[in-house]
Design an enzyme around this catalytic site. Sequence first.
Site: not given
Ligand code: ADP
Length: 168
Positions: A10, A31, A33, A121, A123
Amino acid sequence: MKIDIVTGDITTRPVDAIVNAANSSLLGGGGVDGAIHLAAGPELLEACQELRRRDYRDGLPVGHAVATPGFRLPARWVIHTVGPNWHAGQRDPDLLRSAFFESLILADSLGAASVAFPAISAGIYGWDPRVVARTAVDAVREADTQKVELVEFVLFSEDMADVFVAAA
Ligand code: ADP
């Protein structure tokens, strides 16, 4: 409004606003963030710290959204929202819906024409990806936006993208 499902990172999306699946602290995490903070540069953390000091001393509540600049990202804005954490017992789908809905409304109010969402949410926070996809698509379709013309769901894996395609 057009809805696209995209597989990828993203932080690279050439859209006006990307949504961050943040935590209440707004001070970064793992993740998506962590990836957004890394790509946006240290100015993003400073902006988030300022938000905490000024407006959210107790943290950003689940289901709410707040904006910062995108700094070194292609996107002009980052919309930070906090999805519910299934593992912490936050299992009300309205909270998940609110995270998507409020983020989109905030992006619209800033004048964004294009907005990219991750699978909030789905991940570390442990929600079933099928529920996340259905809730996300429904929330976006229900929003009566003035400026937003394109919503992208940007999924990190083909498997997650397939789940969103099935819901769209
Ligand atoms: P949450 O704590 O809200 O679950 P996470 O960051 O752990 O958030 O995960 C949310 C989703 O984002 C997961 O499917 C993860 O694989 C995905 N994700 C992680 N990094 C990226 C990225 N750079 N771009 C897009 N999606 C990502």
